[in-house]
Scaffold this motif. Structure first.
Motif, mmCIF file in Angstrom:
data_model
loop_
_atom_site.group_PDB
_atom_site.id
_atom_site.type_symbol
_atom_site.label_atom_id
_atom_site.label_comp_id
_atom_site.label_asym_id
_atom_site.label_seq_id
_atom_site.Cartn_x
_atom_site.Cartn_y
_atom_site.Cartn_z
ATOM 1 N N SER A 105 17.484 11.207 10.119
ATOM 2 C CA SER A 105 17.267 10.057 10.588
ATOM 3 C C SER A 105 16.075 10.239 11.399
ATOM 4 O O SER A 105 14.754 9.608 11.405
ATOM 5 C CB SER A 105 17.998 9.227 11.389
ATOM 6 N N GLU A 106 15.901 11.523 11.995
ATOM 7 C CA GLU A 106 14.754 11.917 12.671
ATOM 8 C C GLU A 106 13.603 12.567 11.854
ATOM 9 O O GLU A 106 12.268 12.533 12.226
ATOM 10 C CB GLU A 106 15.162 12.919 13.711
ATOM 11 N N TRP B 147 24.079 8.192 14.473
ATOM 12 C CA TRP B 147 22.718 8.425 14.914
ATOM 13 C C TRP B 147 22.182 6.997 15.722
ATOM 14 O O TRP B 147 21.454 7.207 16.673
ATOM 15 C CB TRP B 147 21.523 8.950 14.030
ATOM 16 N N GLN B 148 22.848 5.929 15.159
ATOM 17 C CA GLN B 148 22.479 4.626 15.784
ATOM 18 C C GLN B 148 23.227 4.651 17.350
ATOM 19 O O GLN B 148 22.363 4.309 18.202
ATOM 20 C CB GLN B 148 23.083 3.420 15.131
ATOM 21 N N ASP C 24 20.468 6.407 20.119
ATOM 22 C CA ASP C 24 19.111 5.608 20.462
ATOM 23 C C ASP C 24 19.183 5.457 21.965
ATOM 24 O O ASP C 24 20.078 4.671 22.461
ATOM 25 C CB ASP C 24 18.829 4.301 19.643
ATOM 26 N N GLY C 25 18.166 5.876 22.707
ATOM 27 C CA GLY C 25 18.033 5.539 23.775
ATOM 28 C C GLY C 25 19.002 6.689 24.820
ATOM 29 O O GLY C 25 18.985 6.672 25.988
ATOM 30 N N ASP C 26 19.578 7.540 23.922
ATOM 31 C CA ASP C 26 20.527 8.235 24.769
ATOM 32 C C ASP C 26 19.968 9.668 25.501
ATOM 33 O O ASP C 26 20.519 10.321 26.433
ATOM 34 C CB ASP C 26 21.871 8.640 23.958
#
Lengths: 125, 476, 442
Positions: free
Chosen positions: B19-20, B469-470, B473-475
């Protein structure tokens, strides 16, 4: 040596209870050490009825699961919801911030059936 | 030996996630869609990478992964054998790539192979009938216990307990419970074997079955097996054999001859099919004649005309434990392995597996409390933390044994080198054990350092589950 | 038995064996076997060892006895083209010959691949928790019902499944629930899809789970899923939706129709036809996290403060919780999940959606062509279809299927006068031939 406060009563299965009108319940310093890092605590909802000796919840570390047994019978009037986000409180401060339930005892006589601090200490030595 | 595992680091992380590396979001529906919009989703966002990028990603991931082809992998109770390459080619034969609903007459080759495997397994286990349907060992246990239940019910008996030794695999307990049984745990005797007197006290009218691994999970043969079988049978119960340790006995003792009524085979252990990072496996189940009519449906048999094969449903079958016929690709590889080895090879496999375990046991400095053991031994790390010793062994170029299990051995290191290791690699393994034994606690607690990742915080993973991976996010 | 030749995979030179026996203190290996006389086996299996070359010839010949049929078959097991990269990368020995990741520091590669698989399922289902595999769609459904038993036990024991359901799936479900109080009941279908009104009559507060499939086993696409989700929710029951990895890319997102658990077949990608071998997908809501069966890969940090992956929440599993585990599953289908993930990533969103759209277009086009033949009506159900559809035939279905087989084609017989035909990218190029074959046998 593990901490065993004198003013509490104990189960052989390592739960403690205070003897107040609204009794607080948790697990002992010895128990948290045996378990290792606590990662999850499952507790009953407020209003649930506890029966002395019956399972009331579960405490989990990475590699172990332990059932929690009610030291006394009564009605749950308080649940330490902080443990759901910070289960480590059970490790850090088992007798204060790591408490689990507040219970209105059904029968004050049940306290006398539990181990005293001294008796519990002997068991864990 | 020193081992440095591949480690890619980019922007402070190891190999980035798909995803990255790049995703794209595609709208679904609209004018060109073959479906009206109310029947479709709105959009899909997934990785969008070229084939070269993917090839590099997965090649890197593979390099960050230990395997039996990388080096010794002596996980006790797991039987990590070499997986012969040719079996992959056989399994990939497009002629075998058929749909499970094909008519029997059009898939005689596939049925012939399955029939052959049923036969081989029956002979190896000393059983009368075999089903290949269960897709894993635990599924085999479940199927076997369902057979036991159906048998007792057919006899009008209401038995609600399954007896299991404390040292058994966790799956035994879970499988019995899934079938609706109460589990009665049997303590071990001081010598590490079944406590026969405790068993005699435990069996009764409620006993549906005893589940047993032999040799047991510390490698000991249950010498009293005949008395154990008699005790269970006299009480009207059945004897179930967990085939996880069958590699120790090939050609020397058969569960059927020991009095077992039901068994499962772990073909991904005993018969060398690759474990694939956790699966797929296959857990065929063998039974004695009396239980054959209860096996899952369908099974394969020769046509009465004598030419060719057909599928049939056993008369009082328990039904299904897999949607179709199980893990075909795995079964093909198992058949190929058995056929390659034949009698002599199978006999030799267990001889060398037992020799290797005993030789390795003689070379490690840790104490081994129970013996004489066969294909595996449970050493104890003593005052040391077995998990730390294991982490340190990673730095010495081997995979460590199974740790902290079974619980009858404190700080257990359950070690099963299998027959595939040479004396040289067993010496390397022993050296890894012994070097870790000599390391101080601080070094052990700091290990590993030569693997892709350093020691991983299990507590953080469990307290704050991030499972996609969702969820990141923001983690970070 | 005589030992003329040992295992080719037990590499012991004679001298080595002697040195090892010496170190152990025995004369030969047999002395190491502590087996009582009474249970020793001294017979033979009668299995002749073969050379690798001879065995390959033998097995090629054996499998060669399968007839070469062009299959137009589905009903839960589907054949899509699998790109070469899937075989090539998944068969790297580091993946194929590894074990479960009990030492995460040295198995980051597989853990990351499984984490990516879980993440792609999260995207496709809209549900935040996906495990890293069940055996197949049947066992995934059965595990969902067991989850319903654990989380909604107080409120009911009835599980409702559609009238049209593969018998194998139903069989597995029945067995997995045999040890519970749960009962499985069937609700009727209306022209191929869920009869929502009839279902509403049946579902009550004793209901623990309602199961529906999209597409259905007959290939029809459901039109009222949100209503089913609502119905389940109103009755405090779980809504379990069965689907597959390709259909998910196009059809309504499960989370958007109120699905609590999504199960189904993920082996539609990554696996060729494999005689029914599969890959069970399993996803659910966050609140059921502790009740999920099977393995979960999570993120953590290592001692170098870098993101790292590990199996997590293992206290749910049998090796720790034993008889109280959420499932008995241990060995799973990890390698098949790796293959599905590679295939998914290779397709990417655009090609995945295209593939799914073709499943609708090709099915519609083929149905139309078969419908034009005298003696056939297709599709039987007046619905949209995905990959497959039912065909009514005037002649007995078994006879037609038998004749087609003689011509080299395989289709399903699902009723006395009902056939089922499935088309994917793997056989679409043979659609003309199939139509011609139908024409010939009618």
């Amino acid at each position: 040596m593990f901490e065993v406060p004198d003013d509490l009563r104990y189960m052989e299965s390592h739960e403690w209870t205070s003897t107040d009108d609204v009794a607080r319940i948790g697990i002992t310093d010895f128990a948290q050490d045996e378990l290792g890092d606590v990662v999850f605590v499952e507790l009953p909802d407020e209003g649930s009825e506890l029966t002395k000796g019956d399972e009331f919840g579960v405490v989990e570390s990475i590699k172990a699961v332990s059932d929690l047994y009610a030291p006394i019978s009564g009605t749950v009037v308080g649940v330490n919801e902080a443990l759901f986000d910070q289960p480590e409180l059970v490790n850090d401060d088992p007798y204060a911030e790591g408490w689990m339930l507040e219970v209105e005892p059904a029968d004050d006589g049940e306290f006398d059936e539990l181990l005293t601090a001294e008796e519990y200490r002997e068991q864990t030595e | 030996m020193i081992h440095d595992q591949a480690r890619y680091v980019e922007n402070g992380q190891y190999e980035p996630l798909l995803s990255e590396k790049g995703t794209s979001e595609v709208d679904v529906g609209g004018d060109d869609s073959p479906l009206p919009d109310d029947l479709t989703r709105d959009s899909v966002e997934l990785p969008a990478l070229s084939e070269p990028e993917l090839a590099r990603h997965y090649t890197r991931l593979s390099q960050m992964n230990w395997s039996i082809d990388s080096g010794p992998y002596p996980l006790g109770s797991c039987t990590m054998k070499y997986n012969p390459k040719f079996t992959e080619e056989v399994a990939a034969d497009p002629k075998g790539a058929v749909h499970p609903d094909r008519s029997a007459r059009s898939v005689q080759g596939s049925l012939g192979l399955l029939h052959g495997l049923q036969e081989y397994l029956a002979r190896i286990g000393g059983m009368d009938a075999v089903t290949l349907q269960p897709p894993a060992g635990a599924a085999g246990e479940f199927a076997g216990i369902l057979v036991a239940k159906a048998y007792h019910e057919a006899n009008g008996e209401d038995r609600d307990e399954v007896i299991i030794p404390a040292s058994a695999h966790g799956t035994n307990f879970a499988s019995a419970a899934m079938a609706g049984y109460d589990v009665v745990e049997l303590p071990s005797a001081e010598d590490g074997r079944v406590d026969v007197e405790a068993l005699e006290a435990a069996v009764g009218d409620d006993t549906a079955a005893l589940m047993l691994t032999n040799p047991n999970t510390v490698g000991l043969f249950e010498r009293d097996i005949e008395r154990i079988a008699e005790t269970v049978h006299d009480a009207g119960g059945l004897l179930y054999y967990d085939g996880a340790n069958l590699n120790a006995l090939l050609g020397r003792a058969r569960p059927g001859d020991m009095g077992f009524d039901i068994m499962h085979y772990n073909v991904h252990k005993t018969f060398a099919t690759p474990h694939g990072g956790g699966g797929p496996g296959a857990g065929p189940v063998g039974v004695v004649d009396e239980l054959a009519e209860f096996l899952p449906a369908p099974r394969v048999r020769e046509r009465s005309s004598g030419s060719g094969y057909e599928l049939f449903d056993p008369e009082r079958s328990v039904g299904k434990v897999h949607g179709f016929q199980g893990n075909w690709l795995v079964l093909v590889k198992a058949y190929a392995y058995i056929a390659r080895l034949g009698d002599e090879g199978l006999l030799d496999a267990s001889a060398k597996a037992v020799l290797n375990a005993n030789y390795l046991g003689s070379q490690v400095e840790f104490d081994i409390p129970y013996g004489p053991f066969h294909h595996e031994f449970a050493a104890t790390a003593g005052e040391k933390d077995a998990a730390d010793v294991a982490k340190r062994m990673l730095d010495y170029g081997v995979h460590p044994p199974t740790t902290k299990w079974p619980e009858m051995v404190p700080e257990a290191m359950l070690t099963e080198p299998t027959e595939i290791e040479t004396k040289k690699s067993l010496d390397d393994l022993a050296a890894a054990f012994n070097a870790a034994a000599g390391d101080d606690e601080e070094t052990l607690a700091d290990a590993p350092s030569r693997t892709t990742a350093r020691r991983i915080d299990q507590v953080s993973a469990a307290r704050n589950p991030r499972l996609s991976w969702q969820a990141l996010d923001g983690d970070e | 038995m005589t030992r003329e030749r040992g295992s080719p995979y037990a590499p012991h030179a004679e001298g080595e064996t002697a040195a090892m026996l010496d170190a152990v203190g025995v004369d030969d290996e047999e002395a190491l076997f502590d087996i009582p006389e009474g249970v020793r086996f001294d017979g033979e299996f009668g299995i002749e060892p073969r050379s690798e070359q001879a065995l390959r010839r033998e097995l090629t010949a054996l499998l060669g006895r399968n007839d070469d049929l062009t299959e137009f078959m589905g009903r839960g097991h589907y054949d899509h083209y699998v790109p070469s990269i899937v075989d090539n990368l998944s068969q790297r020995a580091e993946f194929l010959t590894s074990y479960t990741q009990y030492q995460p520091e040295i198995t980051q590669g597989f853990l990351q691949a499984l984490f990516e698989y879980q993440s792609m399922l999260v995207e496709l289902t809209g549900l935040p928790v996906a495990n890293c595999s069940m055996y197949d769609s049947a066992t995934a459904l059965a595990e969902a019902a067991r989850l319903a038993d654990r989380v909604r036990q107080a409120s009911g024991t009835r599980v409702f499944v559609p009238e049209f359901l593969r018998s194998g799936k139903r069989g597995v479900l029945d067995n997995y629930l045999a040890g519970t109080e749960m009962t499985v009941e069937t609700y009727p279908m209306d022209d191929g899809n869920v009869d929502v009104e009839a279902l509403a009559e049946l579902v009550d507060d004793e209901t623990a789970m309602v199961y529906a499939e999209n597409p259905t086993v007959r290939g029809s696409i459901e039109e009222r899923l949100a209503e089913i989700g609502e119905l389940a929710s109103e009755n405090d029951a779980l809504f379990c939706l069965g689907t597959d990895l390709v259909a998910l890319a196009l059809l309504e997102e499960p989370a958007s129709v109120g699905a609590d658990v999504v199960v189904g077949e993920a082996g539609v990608l990554g696996l060729p036809n494999a005689y029914g071998m599969g890959l069970g997908l399993f996803a659910t809501r966050e609140e059921y996290l502790r009740q999920v069966p099977g393995r979960l890969v999570g993120v953590s940090e290592d001692a170098a403060d870098r993101r790292a992956y590990t199996l997590t929440l293992q206290t749910r599993e049998q090796h720790i919780r034993r008889e109280r585990a959420t499932s008995n599953i241990c060995t799973n289908q990890a390698w098949v999940a790796l293959r599905a993930a590679i295939h998914l990533a290779w397709l990417g969103p655009s090609e995945l959606v295209d593939l799914a759209e073709d499943c609708v277009r090709d099915a519609a086009a083929l149905a139309e062509r078969l419908d034009a033949l005298v003696g056939l009506k297709a599709p039987v159900h007046d619905r949209h279809h995905f990959r497959e559809f039912v065909v009514r035939c005037d002649q007995p279905a078994a006879a037609i299927a038998g004749d087609l087989e003689t011509e080299g084609y395989a289709v399903h017989v699902v009723g006395e006068h009902l056939l089922q035909v499935c088309i994917t990218d793997a056989n679409a190029h043979k659609a003309d031939e199939l139509v011609a074959a139908f024409e010939g046998v009618l």
